[in-house]
Design an enzyme around this catalytic site. Structure first.
Site, PDB file in Angstrom:
ATOM      1  CG  HIS A 236     -19.276 -17.081   9.936  1.00 42.70           C
ATOM      2  ND1 HIS A 236     -18.667 -18.189  10.480  1.00 42.70           N
ATOM      3  CD2 HIS A 236     -20.500 -16.996  10.520  1.00 42.70           C
ATOM      4  CE1 HIS A 236     -19.503 -18.762  11.346  1.00 42.70           C
ATOM      5  NE2 HIS A 236     -20.622 -18.052  11.390  1.00 42.70           N
TER       6      HIS A 236
ATOM      7  CB  SER B  47       3.232   2.061  -2.327  1.00 41.38           C
ATOM      8  OG  SER B  47       4.081   1.366  -3.208  1.00 41.38           O
TER       9      SER B  47
ATOM     10  CE  LYS C 195      -0.240  -0.568  -1.786  1.00 43.28           C
ATOM     11  NZ  LYS C 195      -0.521  -1.960  -1.554  1.00 43.28           N
TER      12      LYS C 195
ATOM     13  CD  GLU D 106      -0.588  -2.647   6.773  1.00 48.95           C
ATOM     14  OE1 GLU D 106      -0.410  -3.624   6.055  1.00 48.95           O
ATOM     15  OE2 GLU D 106      -0.202  -1.494   6.475  1.00 48.95           O
TER      16      GLU D 106
END
Ligand code: ARG
Length: 461
Positions: free
Chosen positions: A155, A276, A282, A289
């Site tokens: 979980h 970024s 970043k 992704e």
């Protein structure tokens, strides 16, 4: 008149031509198509269906067409519909009427089935090689981090401590099932359909076994109707690719989480991350992704083909031309995904110290405390209850298990003794000493087995 229109008075409507042509994508079958035609010409000559000299002229014509295509000199014509007609028309131009003998005892229906199978066989071998490379990268990462204990999650909540190597080898197992699936799919793809003709078989005394040997197939198809209408092997590749992408997507998701500031378990190599455009701090895990993102696209192709095939009466129907773009796209997605993913895994750095901190949080030894009470005679359900209460007490006091005094422990159960402090992350992991468990001894054994499997592949198959 373009070929195959002799019985018509009109040329094909231009929009219909653009709608029905497959050359913009099936040109990719050219090598397979030519290999199939060369084998077919040899066989026709061997069987005395055409002259040896005729076969030689045809074969040298086909060979030079292959060169034209490879050198970018071949002009693909949409009005010639597909790769088969484009090559045949060019052959006729090059060598004259004798070129017209190549299509004896053959139809485009068994021809396209052959080309697709040859293409699929190649794709499967390439996929297997790349899967092995990723498995190897996972083994290496597991090996150099053999001693690292991490929180195992259920979980996405810290559940029990496990070795990072054990976690990584879970992905080895998934990829091993992928290897099995692709290998199994190869078995059914490895069936030679030529000789099926348009649907019913051919009237010439051809040698199908010779064709199979010549083209590297281990079996020949047993029913001509099935052979021209079967695209199971494409569906199977796409299904195996979907499962494989699902596995990669799950690891991608973990890599994304682990490289976040919140987890900070790993650092991705700069060559595999992007910055970024507005936030200078970043370092984005774009590769992971996109692996996750492209998974949807691969599933989509599988659904598309299953849907295309479901209502088709036997045997060949033009609908089946729709198998190609999805198949090519699946291969063009899966292979680079495996390649880039392997590079990402090979270059990522494990932040062992941070993982070591994380594994100490979250009362991750709660199960071990319950097991401790069980060993002292408490039934498991009661032990579970006692430790649950102990956890809420510890949370309230802001203490970890090791910070609780023995008196505090004893308030919850008289069975607690001094030896409760010998329950540690290490002891917890070592205690799972069962096949498939996370104990160092077991993980060592699993690593050895994994290496053996990889070694077998390099040596054999
Ligand atoms: N372009 C066709 C396909 O991809 C080739 C086979 C065509 N056969 C036919 N009878 N029209 O399926």
């Amino acid at each position: 008149m373009t070929p195959l229109r002799s019985r018509f008075q009109k040329e094909l409507n231009k929009k219909v031509e653009a709608y029905t042509t497959s050359i913009p994508f099936d040109w990719r079958l050219y090598r397979h198509d030519i290999a199939g035609s060369i084998a077919h010409a040899k066989m026709l000559a061997k069987q005395g269906i055409i002259q040896t000299e005729e076969a030689e002229v045809i074969i040298s014509g086909l060979t030079s067409i292959r060169e034209e295509i490879e050198q970018g000199k071949f002009r693909f014509k949409p009005e010639l519909e597909d790769i088969h007609m484009n090559i045949e028309a060019r052959l006729l131009k090059k060598i004259g009427e004798v070129g017209g003998k190549l299509h004896t005892a053959r139809s485009r229906n068994d021809q396209v089935a052959l080309d697709m199978r040859l293409f699929a066989k190649e794709a499967i071998s390439n996929t297997l090689v790349k899967l092995r490379q990723l498995q190897q990268a996972l083994i290496n990462l597991a090996e150099v981090n053999k001693g690292v204990a991490m929180p195992g999650y259920t979980h996405l909540q810290p559940a029990q401590p496990v070795l990072l190597a054990h976690h990584l080898l879970a992905y080895f197992e998934m990829l091993q099932r992928d290897v099995d699936r692709f290998s199994d799919c190869l078995r059914r793809t490895d069936v030679m359909p030529l000789g099926s003709g348009a649907i019913a078989g051919v009237t010439y005394n051809i040698d199908r076994e010779f064709l199979a040997t010549e083209l590297g197939f281990s079996q020949i198809s047993q029913n001509s109707i099935d052979a021209v209408s079967d695209r199971d092997f494409v569906v199977e590749y796409e299904a195996a690719a979907s499962l494989c992408m699902m596995h990669l997507s799950r690891l991608a998701e973990e890599i994304i989480l682990w490289s976040s500031a919140e987890f900070d378990f790993i650092e991705l190599d700069e060559a595999y991350t992007t910055g970024s455009s507005i936030m200078p701090q970043k370092k984005n895990p774009d590769v992971a992704e996109l692996v996750r993102g492209k998974t949807g696209r691969v599933y989509g192709k599988l659904m598309a083909l299953l849907t295309t095939m479901k209502g088709l009466p036997l045997s060949y129907n033009r609908d089946m031309q729709e198998d190609k773009e999805g198949f090519f796209d699946t291969i063009d997605t899966l292979l680079p995904t495996l390649e880039v993913f392997t590079g990402m895994v090979k270059t990522l750095k494990v932040k062992a110290e941070n993982i070591g901190q994380a594994v100490k949080r979250g009362y991750i030894l709660a199960t071990d405390l319950a097991d401790y009470l069980v060993r002292k005679g408490e039934p498991f359900r009661i032990a579970h209850d006692i430790v649950a209460k102990l956890v809420s007490y510890a949370i309230e006091k802001g203490k970890s298990f090791s910070e609780l005094s023995l008196t505090e422990y004893k308030d919850f159960s008289p069975l607690f003794g001094d030896d409760v402090y010998s329950i540690t992350i290490e002891s917890s992991i070592a205690a799972r000493d069962i096949i498939g468990g996370t104990a160092p001894r077991q993980v060592e054994q699993a690593l050895a087995t994994a290496k053996e499997i990889i070694g077998d592949f390099k040596g054999g198959k």
